[in-house]
Design a protein around this motif. Structure first.
Motif, PDB file in Angstrom:
ATOM      1  N   GLY A 182       0.791  -1.386  -0.103  1.00 25.60           N
ATOM      2  CA  GLY A 182      -0.025   0.013   0.016  1.00 25.60           C
ATOM      3  C   GLY A 182       0.804   1.352  -0.107  1.00 25.60           C
ATOM      4  N   ASN A 183       0.459   2.455  -0.787  1.00 22.70           N
ATOM      5  CA  ASN A 183       1.032   3.308  -0.751  1.00 22.70           C
ATOM      6  C   ASN A 183       0.966   4.218   0.411  1.00 22.70           C
ATOM      7  OD1 ASN A 183       2.011   3.325  -3.181  1.00 22.70           O
ATOM      8  ND2 ASN A 183       0.119   4.247  -4.377  1.00 22.70           N
ATOM      9  N   ARG A 184       2.074   5.277   0.944  1.00 17.70           N
ATOM     10  CA  ARG A 184       1.879   5.974   2.201  1.00 17.70           C
ATOM     11  C   ARG A 184       1.439   5.055   3.367  1.00 17.70           C
ATOM     12  NH1 ARG A 184      -1.947   9.782   2.128  1.00 17.70           N
ATOM     13  NH2 ARG A 184      -0.754  10.726   3.808  1.00 17.70           N
ATOM     14  N   GLY A 185       2.555   4.243   3.531  1.00 18.89           N
ATOM     15  CA  GLY A 185       2.365   3.429   4.789  1.00 18.89           C
ATOM     16  C   GLY A 185       2.764   2.035   4.172  1.00 18.89           C
ATOM     17  N   GLY A 186       3.427   1.808   3.254  1.00 15.84           N
ATOM     18  CA  GLY A 186       3.516   1.037   2.345  1.00 15.84           C
ATOM     19  C   GLY A 186       4.444  -0.159   2.678  1.00 15.84           C
ATOM     20  N   ASP A 187       5.505  -0.420   2.029  1.00 20.24           N
ATOM     21  CA  ASP A 187       6.165  -1.662   1.859  1.00 20.24           C
ATOM     22  C   ASP A 187       7.594  -1.739   1.787  1.00 20.24           C
ATOM     23  OD1 ASP A 187       5.948  -4.450   1.055  1.00 20.24           O
ATOM     24  OD2 ASP A 187       5.611  -3.991  -1.090  1.00 20.24           O
ATOM     25  N   SER A 188       8.026  -2.853   2.803  1.00 20.85           N
ATOM     26  CA  SER A 188       9.430  -3.089   2.802  1.00 20.85           C
ATOM     27  C   SER A 188       9.855  -3.947   1.758  1.00 20.85           C
ATOM     28  CB  SER A 188       9.960  -3.180   4.029  1.00 20.85           C
ATOM     29  OG  SER A 188       9.709  -1.923   5.024  1.00 20.85           O
ATOM     30  N   GLY A 189      10.394  -3.647   0.694  1.00 26.72           N
ATOM     31  CA  GLY A 189      10.610  -4.928  -0.372  1.00 26.72           C
ATOM     32  C   GLY A 189      11.593  -6.043   0.074  1.00 26.72           C
ATOM     33  N   SER A 190      11.247  -6.974   0.251  1.00 28.86           N
ATOM     34  CA  SER A 190      12.212  -8.038   0.793  1.00 28.86           C
ATOM     35  C   SER A 190      12.956  -9.012  -0.479  1.00 28.86           C
ATOM     36  CB  SER A 190      11.517  -8.873   1.681  1.00 28.86           C
ATOM     37  OG  SER A 190      10.304  -9.457   1.207  1.00 28.86           O
ATOM     38  N   ASP A 191      12.377  -8.914  -1.877  1.00 27.76           N
ATOM     39  CA  ASP A 191      12.923  -9.613  -2.767  1.00 27.76           C
ATOM     40  C   ASP A 191      14.306  -9.231  -3.059  1.00 27.76           C
ATOM     41  OD1 ASP A 191      11.999  -6.885  -3.670  1.00 27.76           O
ATOM     42  OD2 ASP A 191      11.332  -7.747  -5.576  1.00 27.76           O
ATOM     43  N   ALA A 192      14.743  -8.237  -2.646  1.00 30.01           N
ATOM     44  CA  ALA A 192      16.251  -8.012  -3.026  1.00 30.01           C
ATOM     45  C   ALA A 192      17.107  -8.389  -1.913  1.00 30.01           C
ATOM     46  CB  ALA A 192      16.403  -6.386  -2.913  1.00 30.01           C
ATOM     47  N   VAL A 193      16.714  -9.004  -0.855  1.00 31.50           N
ATOM     48  CA  VAL A 193      17.361  -9.689   0.300  1.00 31.50           C
ATOM     49  C   VAL A 193      17.942 -10.945  -0.467  1.00 31.50           C
ATOM     50  CG1 VAL A 193      17.552 -10.790   2.392  1.00 31.50           C
ATOM     51  CG2 VAL A 193      16.125  -8.760   1.815  1.00 31.50           C
ATOM     52  N   ASP A 223      21.713 -12.868   0.519  1.00 38.48           N
ATOM     53  CA  ASP A 223      21.859 -14.172   1.308  1.00 38.48           C
ATOM     54  C   ASP A 223      21.161 -14.269   2.577  1.00 38.48           C
ATOM     55  OD1 ASP A 223      24.034 -14.491  -0.562  1.00 38.48           O
ATOM     56  OD2 ASP A 223      25.458 -13.291   0.611  1.00 38.48           O
ATOM     57  N   GLY A 224      20.707 -15.482   2.871  1.00 39.80           N
ATOM     58  CA  GLY A 224      19.758 -15.613   4.013  1.00 39.80           C
ATOM     59  C   GLY A 224      18.430 -15.145   3.936  1.00 39.80           C
ATOM     60  N   GLY A 225      18.137 -14.874   2.625  1.00 42.50           N
ATOM     61  CA  GLY A 225      16.787 -14.229   2.519  1.00 42.50           C
ATOM     62  C   GLY A 225      15.776 -14.997   3.300  1.00 42.50           C
ATOM     63  N   GLU A 226      15.723 -16.557   2.673  1.00 39.99           N
ATOM     64  CA  GLU A 226      14.414 -16.978   3.445  1.00 39.99           C
ATOM     65  C   GLU A 226      14.688 -17.170   4.754  1.00 39.99           C
ATOM     66  OE1 GLU A 226      11.762 -18.369   2.212  1.00 39.99           O
ATOM     67  OE2 GLU A 226      12.482 -17.171   0.029  1.00 39.99           O
ATOM     68  N   ARG A 227      15.600 -17.203   5.292  1.00 38.30           N
ATOM     69  CA  ARG A 227      16.099 -17.319   6.769  1.00 38.30           C
ATOM     70  C   ARG A 227      15.411 -15.866   7.592  1.00 38.30           C
ATOM     71  NH1 ARG A 227      21.167 -16.531  10.302  1.00 38.30           N
ATOM     72  NH2 ARG A 227      20.301 -16.963  12.417  1.00 38.30           N
ATOM     73  N   PHE A 228      15.526 -14.873   6.759  1.00 36.93           N
ATOM     74  CA  PHE A 228      15.086 -13.758   7.333  1.00 36.93           C
ATOM     75  C   PHE A 228      13.573 -13.580   7.024  1.00 36.93           C
ATOM     76  CE2 PHE A 228      13.790  -9.399   5.993  1.00 36.93           C
ATOM     77  CZ  PHE A 228      13.616  -8.685   7.220  1.00 36.93           C
ATOM     78  N   ALA A 266      16.899   4.858  -1.080  1.00 35.76           N
ATOM     79  CA  ALA A 266      16.794   4.424   0.312  1.00 35.76           C
ATOM     80  C   ALA A 266      16.986   2.993   0.601  1.00 35.76           C
ATOM     81  CB  ALA A 266      15.778   4.969   1.169  1.00 35.76           C
ATOM     82  N   GLU A 267      17.652   2.516   1.434  1.00 32.86           N
ATOM     83  CA  GLU A 267      17.920   1.203   1.517  1.00 32.86           C
ATOM     84  C   GLU A 267      17.728   0.910   3.083  1.00 32.86           C
ATOM     85  OE1 GLU A 267      20.374  -0.360  -2.206  1.00 32.86           O
ATOM     86  OE2 GLU A 267      21.419  -0.329  -0.344  1.00 32.86           O
ATOM     87  N   GLU A 268      17.395  -0.266   3.432  1.00 31.67           N
ATOM     88  CA  GLU A 268      17.513  -0.808   5.019  1.00 31.67           C
ATOM     89  C   GLU A 268      18.118  -2.346   5.096  1.00 31.67           C
ATOM     90  OE1 GLU A 268      13.395  -2.783   5.993  1.00 31.67           O
ATOM     91  OE2 GLU A 268      13.218  -0.816   5.197  1.00 31.67           O
ATOM     92  N   ARG A 269      18.707  -2.376   6.206  1.00 27.84           N
ATOM     93  CA  ARG A 269      19.070  -3.804   6.503  1.00 27.84           C
ATOM     94  C   ARG A 269      18.845  -4.096   7.931  1.00 27.84           C
ATOM     95  NH1 ARG A 269      25.862  -4.021   6.402  1.00 27.84           N
ATOM     96  NH2 ARG A 269      26.023  -2.461   7.957  1.00 27.84           N
ATOM     97  N   TRP A 270      18.469  -5.046   8.267  1.00 28.87           N
ATOM     98  CA  TRP A 270      17.838  -5.644   9.668  1.00 28.87           C
ATOM     99  C   TRP A 270      19.061  -6.685  10.395  1.00 28.87           C
ATOM    100  CZ3 TRP A 270      12.219  -6.270  11.172  1.00 28.87           C
ATOM    101  CH2 TRP A 270      11.675  -5.497  10.327  1.00 28.87           C
ATOM    102  N   GLU A 322      21.258  -8.458   4.180  1.00 24.89           N
ATOM    103  CA  GLU A 322      21.681  -7.397   3.025  1.00 24.89           C
ATOM    104  C   GLU A 322      20.992  -6.187   2.897  1.00 24.89           C
ATOM    105  OE1 GLU A 322      24.449  -8.269   0.900  1.00 24.89           O
ATOM    106  OE2 GLU A 322      24.639 -10.257   2.260  1.00 24.89           O
ATOM    107  N   TRP A 323      21.328  -5.279   2.280  1.00 27.61           N
ATOM    108  CA  TRP A 323      20.676  -4.280   2.066  1.00 27.61           C
ATOM    109  C   TRP A 323      19.746  -4.336   1.093  1.00 27.61           C
ATOM    110  CZ3 TRP A 323      21.384   0.084   5.039  1.00 27.61           C
ATOM    111  CH2 TRP A 323      22.460   0.259   5.810  1.00 27.61           C
TER     112      TRP A 323
END
Length: 257
Positions: free
Chosen positions: A7-18, A20-25, A239-243, A253-254
């Protein structure tokens, strides 16, 4: 799958770019959402990127959610930007959204949402509740947040996991006005309520991950979300994020906010 959902404006942290270890995350993220979690959002980045990250974590319009945002130094415009469009939100916006205003000096962040830019295309916040708090030891802020969470739980007839999203923007302003021990006690109380309701809480602290304060606070939270600005021409986003989930020895990953 994302931290915030779609959803826009309150939306989505894309995780398809993660990568290494994406499924674990994703497994860890699902577990955090199901049990309730508190996230510290940090980084050496412009304030607008913290607004974007906060909007993502407050969730989108794909399902009915309750949103509780505590404001200490966020601008009225940033409050509007991080919340979904009231016309696209399932349920009555005024019944599912509340602002707790702990700004100093006191000022409205709801009635002033268009005053700085009359030509803004962002919709107004309408009849959303804004509760102003002024107290010497943060007990009032704790009480307002606890009461609002309880009220949302009653209204929902029992909140589902991650249905309630709680944000505090920012901790930096609290540290400017209160001793660190006072802020930490407040966080202990608020994060406890967030877990009780199996909500997702996030707390903005605009300081680098390596800073002493972030390192002292990190263990208080289930994960630290680090954000950074990147070259949009090179990467297709700005902008990017990593956990960082320390008790799982996991750093992603970022990926794009």
């Amino acid at each position: 799958m994302s931290a915030g959902s779609s959803g826009n404006r309150g939306g989505d942290s894309g995780s398809d770019a993660v990568s290494d270890g994406g499924e674990r995350f994703l497994d860890v993220l699902r577990e955090l959402q199901s049990e309730g979690c508190n996230l510290l959002v940090v980084g050496d980045a412009p304030r607008r990127l913290f607004t974007a990250a906060s909007g993502s974590l407050l969730g989108g319009t794909d399902e009915r959610r309750y949103r509780l945002l505590a404001v200490t130094d966020a601008s009225p415009q940033s409050v509007v930007e991080r919340l979904p469009d009231p016309d696209e939100t399932p349920g009555e916006f005024a019944e599912t959204t509340e602002i707790v205003n702990h700004a100093s000096p006191p000022r409205s962040v709801v009635s002033a949402d268009r005053s700085s830019d009359p030509q803004s295309e962002l919709p107004p916040l309408g009849d959303v509740s804004e509760r102003r708090v002024v107290d010497p030891q943060l007990a009032g802020l704790q009480a307002e947040l606890a009461e609002s969470m309880a009220a949302f739980n009653r209204h929902a007839g029992g909140l589902r996991p991650a249905q309630l999203r709680v944000g505090v923007d920012s901790l930096g302003a609290l540290f400017e006005h209160y001793d660190e021990d006072v802020v930490r006690r407040c966080l202990q109380v608020v994060t406890g309520y967030v877990r009780d309701y199996r909500a997702m809480g996030h707390y903005v602290l605009a300081e680098p991950l390596e800073s002493d304060r972030v390192q002292r606070l990190a263990d208080t939270f289930d994960a630290v979300v680090e954000i950074r600005a990147v070259d949009s021409a090179e990467r297709g986003h700005d902008a990017e994020e990593r956990w960082h989930v320390s008790d799982r020895d996991l750093t992603t990953e970022w990926f794009p906010i």
